[in-house]
Write an enzyme that holds these catalytic residues in place. Structure first.
Site, PDB file in Angstrom:
ATOM      1  N   GLY A 172       6.373   0.119  -0.415  1.00 47.68           N
ATOM      2  CA  GLY A 172       6.924  -0.134  -1.740  1.00 47.68           C
ATOM      3  C   GLY A 172       7.982   0.891  -2.103  1.00 47.68           C
ATOM      4  N   GLY A 173       8.078   1.133  -3.407  1.00 48.13           N
ATOM      5  CA  GLY A 173       9.099   2.055  -3.897  1.00 48.13           C
ATOM      6  C   GLY A 173       8.944   3.455  -3.340  1.00 48.13           C
ATOM      7  N   GLY A 407      44.295   2.269  12.417  1.00 44.27           N
ATOM      8  CA  GLY A 407      43.517   2.871  11.328  1.00 44.27           C
ATOM      9  C   GLY A 407      42.461   3.817  11.857  1.00 44.27           C
ATOM     10  N   ALA A 408      41.991   3.548  13.076  1.00 40.44           N
ATOM     11  CA  ALA A 408      40.926   4.393  13.624  1.00 40.44           C
ATOM     12  C   ALA A 408      41.470   5.781  13.994  1.00 40.44           C
ATOM     13  CB  ALA A 408      40.280   3.728  14.828  1.00 40.44           C
TER      14      ALA A 408
HETATM   15  C1  HXC Z   1      -5.522   3.966  -4.536  1.00 34.36           C
HETATM   16  C2  HXC Z   1      -5.659   3.570  -2.291  1.00 34.36           C
HETATM   17  C3  HXC Z   1      -4.325   3.114  -2.275  1.00 34.36           C
HETATM   18  C4  HXC Z   1      -3.605   3.111  -3.496  1.00 34.36           C
HETATM   19  C5  HXC Z   1      -5.114   3.000  -0.282  1.00 34.36           C
HETATM   20  N1  HXC Z   1      -6.091   3.464  -1.043  1.00 34.36           N
HETATM   21  N2  HXC Z   1      -4.019   2.758  -1.018  1.00 34.36           N
HETATM   22  N3  HXC Z   1      -6.259   3.986  -3.409  1.00 34.36           N
HETATM   23  N4  HXC Z   1      -4.241   3.543  -4.602  1.00 34.36           N
HETATM   24  N5  HXC Z   1      -2.345   2.719  -3.571  1.00 34.36           N
HETATM   25  C6  HXC Z   1      -7.418   3.837  -0.617  1.00 34.36           C
HETATM   26  C7  HXC Z   1      -8.257   2.665  -0.179  1.00 34.36           C
HETATM   27  O1  HXC Z   1      -8.877   2.068  -1.280  1.00 34.36           O
HETATM   28  C8  HXC Z   1      -9.264   3.333   0.741  1.00 34.36           C
HETATM   29  O2  HXC Z   1     -10.234   3.974  -0.062  1.00 34.36           O
HETATM   30  C9  HXC Z   1      -8.458   4.421   1.389  1.00 34.36           C
HETATM   31  O3  HXC Z   1      -7.324   4.651   0.543  1.00 34.36           O
HETATM   32  C10 HXC Z   1      -7.945   4.038   2.756  1.00 34.36           C
HETATM   33  O4  HXC Z   1      -7.332   2.750   2.656  1.00 34.36           O
HETATM   34  P1  HXC Z   1      -7.663   1.577   3.673  1.00 34.36           P
HETATM   35  O5  HXC Z   1      -7.131   0.349   3.089  1.00 34.36           O
HETATM   36  O6  HXC Z   1      -9.138   1.588   4.005  1.00 34.36           O
HETATM   37  O7  HXC Z   1      -6.881   2.034   4.964  1.00 34.36           O
HETATM   38  P2  HXC Z   1      -6.017   1.179   5.951  1.00 34.36           P
HETATM   39  O8  HXC Z   1      -6.793  -0.023   6.397  1.00 34.36           O
HETATM   40  O9  HXC Z   1      -5.551   2.116   6.985  1.00 34.36           O
HETATM   41  O10 HXC Z   1      -4.785   0.633   5.117  1.00 34.36           O
HETATM   42  C11 HXC Z   1      -3.863   1.551   4.548  1.00 34.36           C
HETATM   43  C12 HXC Z   1      -2.901   0.820   3.605  1.00 34.36           C
HETATM   44  C13 HXC Z   1      -3.675  -0.033   2.607  1.00 34.36           C
HETATM   45  C14 HXC Z   1      -1.969  -0.083   4.470  1.00 34.36           C
HETATM   46  C15 HXC Z   1      -2.031   1.875   2.952  1.00 34.36           C
HETATM   47  O11 HXC Z   1      -4.684   0.813   2.014  1.00 34.36           O
HETATM   48  C16 HXC Z   1      -2.821  -0.604   1.542  1.00 34.36           C
HETATM   49  O12 HXC Z   1      -2.188  -1.629   1.766  1.00 34.36           O
HETATM   50  N6  HXC Z   1      -2.843   0.031   0.368  1.00 34.36           N
HETATM   51  C17 HXC Z   1      -2.115  -0.437  -0.786  1.00 34.36           C
HETATM   52  C18 HXC Z   1      -0.625  -0.284  -0.558  1.00 34.36           C
HETATM   53  C19 HXC Z   1       0.160  -0.666  -1.783  1.00 34.36           C
HETATM   54  O13 HXC Z   1       0.348  -1.841  -2.027  1.00 34.36           O
HETATM   55  N7  HXC Z   1       0.476   0.340  -2.587  1.00 34.36           N
HETATM   56  C20 HXC Z   1       1.210   0.194  -3.773  1.00 34.36           C
HETATM   57  C21 HXC Z   1       2.667   0.060  -3.328  1.00 34.36           C
HETATM   58  S1  HXC Z   1       3.694  -0.126  -4.689  1.00 34.36           S
HETATM   59  P3  HXC Z   1     -11.750   4.144   0.400  1.00 34.36           P
HETATM   60  O14 HXC Z   1     -12.404   4.750  -0.783  1.00 34.36           O
HETATM   61  O15 HXC Z   1     -12.241   2.771   0.742  1.00 34.36           O
HETATM   62  O16 HXC Z   1     -11.707   5.035   1.603  1.00 34.36           O
HETATM   63  C22 HXC Z   1       4.115   1.401  -4.979  1.00 34.36           C
HETATM   64  C23 HXC Z   1       4.990   1.510  -6.127  1.00 34.36           C
HETATM   65  C24 HXC Z   1       5.787   2.768  -6.051  1.00 34.36           C
HETATM   66  O17 HXC Z   1       3.805   2.305  -4.327  1.00 34.36           O
HETATM   67  C25 HXC Z   1       6.939   2.566  -6.909  1.00 34.36           C
HETATM   68  C26 HXC Z   1       7.849   3.702  -6.902  1.00 34.36           C
HETATM   69  C27 HXC Z   1       9.101   3.317  -7.591  1.00 34.36           C
END
Ligand code: HXC
Length: 517
Positions: A172-173, A407-408
């Site tokens: 994401g961001g 130009g290059a």
């Molecule tokens: C809170 C999170 C988290 C998040 C992961 N975890 N992402 N907790 N907020 N964003 C936690 C999980 O719940 C889990 O907790 C632990 O971290 C490990 O994650 P898993 O899913 O078990 O690991 P894995 O299978 O390796 O997958 C990793 C991952 C996946 C690909 C990163 O967790 C995922 O897709 N997370 C969400 C990604 C996402 O959509 N983020 C928001 C993006 S938007 P436990 O307690 O079970 O161990 C964004 C906006 C930013 O970031 C904008 C800026 C401008």
């Protein structure tokens, strides 16, 4: 109050809790996969015993979704300053074992505090990214945290070198903080970087795409050009960061780490002649030329797998740190296309920010012709090179090895874009275009009217080449400082660089220029 044993025990217990982040089993599991933990990465990065942590005891501020009372060691990010090659460097490392390295308000504050410190102290900053992105439980405060980090990335840009290592997910961001830094190093296996993942792409557009197609190190190094180095694993990524840093100053008001010898060695290297093909239509491998002219043949190439028709990277010539920009005629005849122009312009601007002299090696057939290039905006992209070179006030030394057409010729830092010295080998062809194309246009009527048009064309091409496709017309016009033999190249470049290290060039004050983005 005197220090009691209990106080020290408390401190020890608190420290141990943070240091044990993730727990023994998860750490072992991670190491077994060939991944380091966030803390191990920093220990690998810095000289032993030099890491000073800041914010070890920071606690998260989440209140909802069961967050109250939860202990998140160091709030998922380890931050501080350590030494690399005897110089202080700031770094943070996101801890995937703490809520997936997700970024909450305090996690962001730790990064921001470190960014502010790096700006004030004038030291480079390295961010090791391994995070699920915005911490979902902290909602808009997590987004706000990201914005604060981005803002500081921009404040730091051009003040201190900034590196991002992508060693896990960067979704994401969140990918925009690395994108705002100078160099992105990404590990080949564990890392992914994208704005929208496969599910979102499918939902929004109906297109099926796999992560391998657009989010891996390989995809970013070769197709999108978003990253600068591919690392085999965490340790390799850290080695790359350390190596690149060895060419850089700590900040924009310091000189790069030149290792200046007392005298300049003008010894000739006749072997360089062997690299130049007899037939000017055969490519010249600029990578091999670079290897012969830089100290120890050591060249740290940036974006090696992207826009291979131009080579950029760091080296030293007789101890002087330089940024090299070289046409690579083994690829697309060394022409400048959209990607090559973007790659070169960004590199030139980086070097200019940090007082690194530029050495430009020219062997280019011109801007790449084609519908795709025109429609893709080669005018705008090519203009970035003109802009970047013209705006650069660091020493600029150009060597025209063979072709420098149209130009290059200009875009590869000619005299009139402010080159401090322009050298040419006798094999240089400096002209508006290649002799074949030029003769066909200029002498169309004579060629068609001739009894033997082919023979006439060959004669006129040879005539044009003799008159214009050499360095002497440009040298006669004062656009070439000197025509040198290839064997003299290393000594002459060293001398020219050394002469211009004290260069000072000021421009009229303004807020900033408007580079065609
Ligand atoms: C809170 C999170 C988290 C998040 C992961 N975890 N992402 N907790 N907020 N964003 C936690 C999980 O719940 C889990 O907790 C632990 O971290 C490990 O994650 P898993 O899913 O078990 O690991 P894995 O299978 O390796 O997958 C990793 C991952 C996946 C690909 C990163 O967790 C995922 O897709 N997370 C969400 C990604 C996402 O959509 N983020 C928001 C993006 S938007 P436990 O307690 O079970 O161990 C964004 C906006 C930013 O970031 C904008 C800026 C401008």
């Amino acid at each position: 109050m005197p220090i009691s044993a209990k106080m020290l025990e408390t401190l020890d217990r608190r420290r141990k809790t943070v240091l044990a982040s993730g727990g023994e089993d998860k750490i072992k599991e991670r190491n077994a996969k060939g991944l380091l933990t966030a803390r191990q990465r920093l220990l690998e990065l810095f000289q032993p015993g030099t890491f000073q942590e800041a914010g070890m005891h920071v606690e998260h501020s989440g209140e909802h979704f069961g967050m109250k009372g939860k202990v998140l060691p160091a709030d998922g990010v380890i931050a501080g300053v350590g030494y690399i090659d005897g110089r202080p460097v700031a770094a943070f490392s996101q801890d995937f074992l703490v809520f997936g390295g997700s970024l909450g308000a305090k996690h962001a504050k730790k990064i921001c505090d470190l960014q502010d410190y790096a700006a004030k102290a004038g030291i480079p900053l390295i961010g090791i990214n391994d995070s699920g992105g915005a911490r979902i439980q902290e909602g808009v405060m997590a987004l706000s945290g990201y914005a604060q980090v981005f803002y500081r990335n921009v404040v730091l840009s051009g003040l201190v070198p900034q590196f991002s290592i992508i060693a896990g997910p960067c979704a994401g961001g969140a990918a925009y903080s690395p994108a705002l830094t100078d160099f992105i190093i990404m590990t080949r296996k564990n890392a992914q970087m994208f704005i929208c993942g496969p599910e979102v792409i499918k939902a929004a557009t109906g297109q099926s795409a796999t992560v391998d197609q657009f989010a891996t190190a390989e995809a970013h190094a070769t197709v999108s050009g978003n990253i600068h180095f591919v690392a085999e694993d965490d340790k390799h990524a850290i080695q790359i960061a350390r190596k690149v840093l060895s060419f850089l100053p700590a900040n924009n008001i310091s000189d790069p780490p030149h290792h200046l010898p007392a005298t300049i060695d003008m010894t000739e290297d006749p072997k360089i002649n062997d690299l130049i093909p007899e037939d000017p239509k055969q490519p010249l491998d600029t990578a091999k030329v670079i290897e012969r002219i830089v100290d120890g043949g050591e060249f740290v190439e940036v974006q090696r797998d992207f826009a291979k028709n131009i080579i950029v990277g760091f080296a030293r010539i007789q101890g002087i740190v330089i940024g090299i920009i070289g046409s690579q005629s083994t690829q697309k005849a060394g022409t400048i296309d959209i990607d090559a122009a973007d790659k070169a312009a960004r590199f030139i601007r980086f070097c200019n920010c940090f007082n690194i002299p530029l050495v430009t090696l020219v062997d280019t057939g011109g801007f790449l012709p084609g519908l795709q290039q025109e429609r893709g905006g080669i005018i705008r992209h090519g203009a970035k090179m003109l802009f970047a070179y013209s705006a650069a006030t660091v020493p600029k030394i150009t060597l025209i090895m063979r072709k420098a057409y149209g130009g290059a010729f200009i875009a590869m830092c000619c005299h009139d874009l402010g080159a401090d010295a322009v050298y040419a080998w006798p094999s240089a062809e400096i002209a508006v275009m290649g002799a074949e194309g030029a003769a066909k246009i200029l002498f169309k009527r004579e060629i068609t009217a001739a009894a033997d048009p082919k023979a006439k064309e060959a004669e006129l091409v040879a005539d044009y080449r003799e008159k214009f496709a050499s360095p002497y017309q440009a040298a006669g016009a004062g656009l070439v400082t000197d025509v040198i033999s290839p064997a003299q190249t290393r000594g002459i470049l060293a001398m020219a660089l050394r002469n211009s290290l004290t260069k000072r060039e000021t421009r009229p004050p303004k807020k900033h220029g408007n580079i065609p983005l």
